[in-house]
Design an enzyme around this catalytic site. Structure first.
Site, mmCIF file in Angstrom:
data_model
loop_
_atom_site.group_PDB
_atom_site.id
_atom_site.type_symbol
_atom_site.label_atom_id
_atom_site.label_comp_id
_atom_site.label_asym_id
_atom_site.label_seq_id
_atom_site.Cartn_x
_atom_site.Cartn_y
_atom_site.Cartn_z
ATOM 1 N N TRP A 1 -1.893 3.796 -12.883
ATOM 2 C CA TRP A 1 -1.346 3.744 -11.524
ATOM 3 C C TRP A 1 0.141 3.431 -11.549
ATOM 4 C CZ3 TRP A 1 -4.758 5.730 -8.335
ATOM 5 C CH2 TRP A 1 -6.123 5.548 -8.575
ATOM 6 N N ASN B 1 -11.753 6.935 11.827
ATOM 7 C CA ASN B 1 -12.321 7.231 10.508
ATOM 8 C C ASN B 1 -11.641 8.403 9.796
ATOM 9 O OD1 ASN B 1 -14.354 6.514 8.505
ATOM 10 N ND2 ASN B 1 -15.183 8.551 8.902
ATOM 11 N N TRP C 1 -12.995 3.851 -0.169
ATOM 12 C CA TRP C 1 -11.783 3.866 -1.005
ATOM 13 C C TRP C 1 -12.023 4.556 -2.342
ATOM 14 C CZ3 TRP C 1 -6.775 3.363 -0.295
ATOM 15 C CH2 TRP C 1 -6.346 2.827 0.917
#
Length: 432
Positions: free
Chosen positions: A288, A323, A364
């Site tokens: 990341w 959403n 997620w």
């Protein structure tokens, strides 16, 4: 010697009607004393202005009045469960303890500890299924292993459903079994270190007209096209069975969303490591970027991508995010910015009124392509095309990003095409 009573322990089931565990307790032939514990293990990690604590407090006030009207009371304690349960046994001659089951790792550890404590006192601790339609291993593959892909799970879920699965428990009709004579004071928010908030909480009802057009309207963030019941589902102020009945009657699409919720609860039960590790282990090899300036811009809704910024500002201002927009902002953080999904998951956990660990982690990990039934890693949402499709007239964006289109609106912090390619290349290399 005082007459023995049973305890019903409210947790994430803050209602009397159609409450499975409460009904089981009231049907046991022994007077029932309902209790609730404001759990310091959880509360001590929250800020004083956490609106969710305010919501729980308001719902407990309503619940207290309902019990008093029926001739009983709700005894509310403040402390850790391990501190409070010895006190409950001093306050009441307890025969049995009833509750509704919870499937998250902390809840399982808590209940294991209380089970052992009560077992040493020879007091049965009896759980019920109330938070979901199907739990644990009730919907699994033919070989007994859990599903990790939603569509076959959904098909098996619907196949497993039998007549009567949604039938309500008449817990309200059994309130004559309440323990009477006890009174209890609801602790004030201030006494626990919290404060009232000005948050407007959604109602507990959903009308059939909304459900009938749910499939067509649910992806449009500028209108009220969703039920907004996720907060009430989170704390059990509505019954999942009553909502599933409505889904069956009015909207297959809405019922499928409730099945997603069961799916995520089942996943976290079977795969607790997925709370903080990639469901697919190799995805923890992704390097990341974790640029803190980019993360802060994302948090503040200042990325220069208006649909992303509108979503983050809605979240920061209201504790809610549509959403469809949740998927867009999560994809943007994990793919465009190459920021660890756990950073975003934690931020949502702090901000969302309807935060539910299983669904939050599941969503997620779906966005980051590391989860069960995840989007392929090369699927990177284009914020611009998402905006054109779901907010073509900029109604949602202009509500939350009024400076959009003026010189004061920031330039994009990354360029879409190159950021997309960087994400695909990074994932591909890490996973090869």
């Amino acid at each position: 010697m005082a007459e023995a009573i049973n305890i019903f322990w409210h947790r994430r089931d803050l209602r009397i009607e159609d409450n499975a565990g409460l009904y089981k307790a009231l049907s046991n032939g022994t007077p029932v004393q309902p209790v609730f514990i404001f759990d310091k293990e959880i509360l001590d990690k929250l800020p004083a202005s956490d609106a969710r604590v305010d919501f729980i407090h308001q719902e407990l006030y309503r619940l207290t009045k309902e019990y008093e009207k029926a001739g009983g009371s709700l005894h509310v304690y403040y402390g850790t469960p391990n501190e409070v349960w010895p006190q409950i046994l001093i306050d009441y001659p307890v025969a049995k303890v009833f509750c509704n089951r919870d499937y998250e790792p902390y809840a399982l550890e808590r209940d294991k500890s209380i089970f052992s404590f009560l077992q040493n006192k020879e007091i049965p601790f009896i759980g019920s299924k109330d938070h979901v339609i199907f739990e644990k291993s009730e919907v699994v593959k033919d070989d007994g292993s859990p599903y990790t892909v939603f569509t076959p799970y959904m098909k098996k879920w619907k196949k497993t459903l039998v007549s009567g699965q949604y039938d309500p428990f008449d817990s309200k009709g059994a309130l004559d079994q309440l323990h009477t004579g006890a009174t209890s004071q609801l602790p004030s928010l201030a006494s626990m270190g919290f404060e009232e908030t000005s948050t407007e909480f959604p109602g507990r009802e959903v009308d059939s007209e909304l459900l009938e057009v749910y499939g067509d309207k649910r992806d449009i963030p500028s209108i009220k096209g969703t039920s907004r019941l996720s907060l009430h589902l989170r704390f059990g102020t509505v019954s999942i069975r009553s909502l599933a009945r409505k889904g069956t009657m009015y909207s297959e699409k809405w019922l499928n969303e409730l099945i997603w919720r069961d799916f995520y609860q089942m996943l976290i039960f079977h795969f607790p490591h997925s709370v903080d590790k990639a469901f697919k282990a190799k995805y923890d090899l992704i390097p990341w970027d974790n640029n803190e300036d980019h993360f802060n811009a994302w948090c503040a809704g200042k990325t220069g991508y208006p649909i992303v910024d509108a979503g983050m500002r809605e979240l920061n201002a209201t504790g809610f995010m549509h959403n469809r927009v949740r998927m867009i902002v999560a994809s943007f953080l994990t793919k465009h910015l190459l920021i660890d999904w756990r950073w975003g998951e934690r931020y949502f956990a702090e901000k969302l009124l309807d935060f539910e660990l299983a669904s939050n982690v599941g969503g997620w990990q779906w966005a980051a392509s590391s989860g069960a039934d995840a989007a392929p890693y090369f699927r990177v949402f284009n914020p611009e095309s998402q905006q054109k499709k779901f907010d073509p007239e900029f109604k949602y964006i202009r509500r939350w990003v009024p400076e959009y289109g003026t010189p004061s609106y920031p330039q994009p912090i990354v360029e879409h095409k190159s950021a997309r390619q960087r994400a695909i290349d990074t994932y591909k290399e890490a996973l090869s």
